[in-house]
Enzyme design. Structure first.
Site, mmCIF file in Angstrom:
data_model
loop_
_atom_site.group_PDB
_atom_site.id
_atom_site.type_symbol
_atom_site.label_atom_id
_atom_site.label_comp_id
_atom_site.label_asym_id
_atom_site.label_seq_id
_atom_site.Cartn_x
_atom_site.Cartn_y
_atom_site.Cartn_z
ATOM 1 N N ASP A 1 -16.525 -1.530 -5.637
ATOM 2 C CA ASP A 1 -16.606 -0.820 -6.756
ATOM 3 C C ASP A 1 -18.188 0.164 -7.007
ATOM 4 O O ASP A 1 -18.540 0.022 -6.127
ATOM 5 C CB ASP A 1 -17.020 -2.371 -7.103
ATOM 6 N N LYS B 1 -14.697 0.760 -11.391
ATOM 7 C CA LYS B 1 -14.275 0.638 -13.620
ATOM 8 C C LYS B 1 -15.571 1.401 -14.102
ATOM 9 O O LYS B 1 -16.940 1.099 -13.875
ATOM 10 C CB LYS B 1 -14.279 -0.839 -13.771
#
Length: 424
Positions: free
Chosen positions: A206, A228
């Site tokens: 991530d 993201k």
């Protein structure tokens, strides 16, 4: 002559420990971990041993050693501070042809206890003839295993803790580990998380994960960036799930490295469910959640005696009033507890208006921490009335934590005292 190293499987087997002092206090927990049926013989014992006896984990006979106590034992530990008693215990064990360990005299002991330790499912024991040297070697090996700096991938079987559907294939190490990497500082990942990361064949990482750890991975490890970006590029969660399953089914051990704790606004449970529904073995490793870890890094306690006895963690990925929001802003506005707001800086104006509308005073202290635990960490000390302007003025961007409540005053007192101590 060199000793012959052997690992004893003591599950359900009688082990007699004579003496209830500091040595027994150190050794009995390890024997319990091995599943031993422990009989402790000593007129008095330490508080922790008494607690273990009261809980039924060991059998304590509060008396002095008597000849015959070693009968039926698989292992005997003489741990008293009386050399004559220890010698008598060892002599009886010798007659019974039972291995015994004397804590007071290594040369008179039939068996030696190595300097031992554990890293996950790996046990390390060191004998060198010098207890301090043995302990130093053990510590170095254990530290290397725990941090992942000393690592050897599994040749067969799965890393411990993987759960799957159907009978496990003991010769397959494929599976998925969902790892909470902590709030950002690579030193705040758990020992277990770093161990499993070091064993991975594939890593899905991530944006907020401790990415500097990736540089420690072997060159053949496949690293897949599934970040993201707020209001930018993002891999769909369904694609992430599919990638985890695909790589695991191809025979790889896959680490899913996430920021914070995977089950605190981290979609970790979605990934666990996807793996299990696909029959892929999986484990989850908790992490230090940024909701608590980041305020702590800035000396801000989310609870404090006499100030706040409750705290609420809220994701503001959708603003107050949005039909997708499930947050009870009216209750939070009327509460005196601490509010820890995640993903709030870009909606701080709407949050402030909602809290004030439901009763929070405009003078309520507010603390904003950006890039928490990282070298670039920045903080803003403000009030509910002024925080929106300060966030804009300072150019604060995600990731940032917003803390609302009187505990902010405690942080201010701590930092002031730290400054005084440093100056002194």
């Amino acid at each position: 002559m060199d000793p012959y190293l052997l690992g004893l499987r003591l599950g359900g087997r009688r082990v007699v420990v004579v003496g209830g002092g500091a040595v027994a206090t150190r050794r009995i927990p390890v024997l319990l971990d091995a599943g031993a049926d422990i009989v402790l013989i000593s007129p008095t014992v330490t508080a922790s041993l008494e607690d273990q006896a009261a809980g039924g984990r060991i059998r304590w006979e509060p008396r002095r050693y008597a000849d015959g106590d070693c009968a039926g034992a698989w292992l005997v530990c003489a741990c008293t501070d009386d050399a004559a008693v220890n010698a008598a215990v060892a002599a009886e064990a010798e007659r019974e042809r039972t291995w015994s360990v004397r804590a007071d005299d290594a040369q008179a002991s039939a068996a030696w206890t190595p300097a031992s330790g554990r890293a996950d499912r790996v046990q390390v024991g060191v004998l060198s003839g010098d207890p301090l040297h043995s302990a130093a070697i053990r510590d170095a090996v254990i530290a290397g295993l725990r941090t992942g700096q000393l690592s050897a991938r599994h040749g067969r079987g799965r890393p411990g803790g993987l759960r799957g559907v159907g009978p496990p294939d003991q010769h397959s190490r494929a599976g998925v580990a969902i790892i909470g990497g902590g709030p950002g500082d690579p030193g705040l990942i758990t020992v277990r998380g770093r161990q499993l990361l070091a064993e991975a064949d594939v890593v899905l990482t991530d944006r907020l994960a401790p990415r500097s750890l990736l540089d420690e991975l072997p060159a053949d490890v496949e690293v897949i960036d599934v970040s993201k970006i707020p209001y930018g590029r993002a891999m769909a969660q369904e694609q992430i799930n599919a990638t985890l399953i695909e790589r695991a089914r191809a025979g790889h051990f896959v680490a899913r490295l996430k920021g914070g704790d995977p089950f605190v606004f981290g979609r970790g449970a979605e990934e666990v469910l996807a793996c299990l529904r696909a029959g892929v073995p999986v484990t989850v490793v908790p992490g230090v959640t940024s909701a608590v870890g980041v305020p702590t890094s800035a000396w801000l306690p989310v609870t404090h005696r006499g100030v706040a006895q409750e705290f609420h963690v809220v994701s503001v990925h959708v603003p107050p009033g949005d039909e997708r929001s499930t947050v009870d802003w009216e209750r939070l506005g009327g509460s005196s507890g601490t509010l820890v707001l995640l993903m709030a800086v870009q909606r701080i104006g709407a949050v402030v208006a909602e809290l004030r509308r439901h009763g929070r005073s405009p003078d309520t202290p507010v603390f904003v921490i950006a890039d928490g635990t990282m070298p670039t960490q920045r903080t803003i000390n403000s009030t509910l009335e002024q925080v929106e302007g300060k966030v804009t003025q300072e150019g604060i961007r995600p990731p940032a934590i917003v803390v609302v409540g009187d505990v902010v005053g405690v942080a201010a007192e701590i930092t002031e005292l730290i400054g005084d101590v440093t100056a002194w």
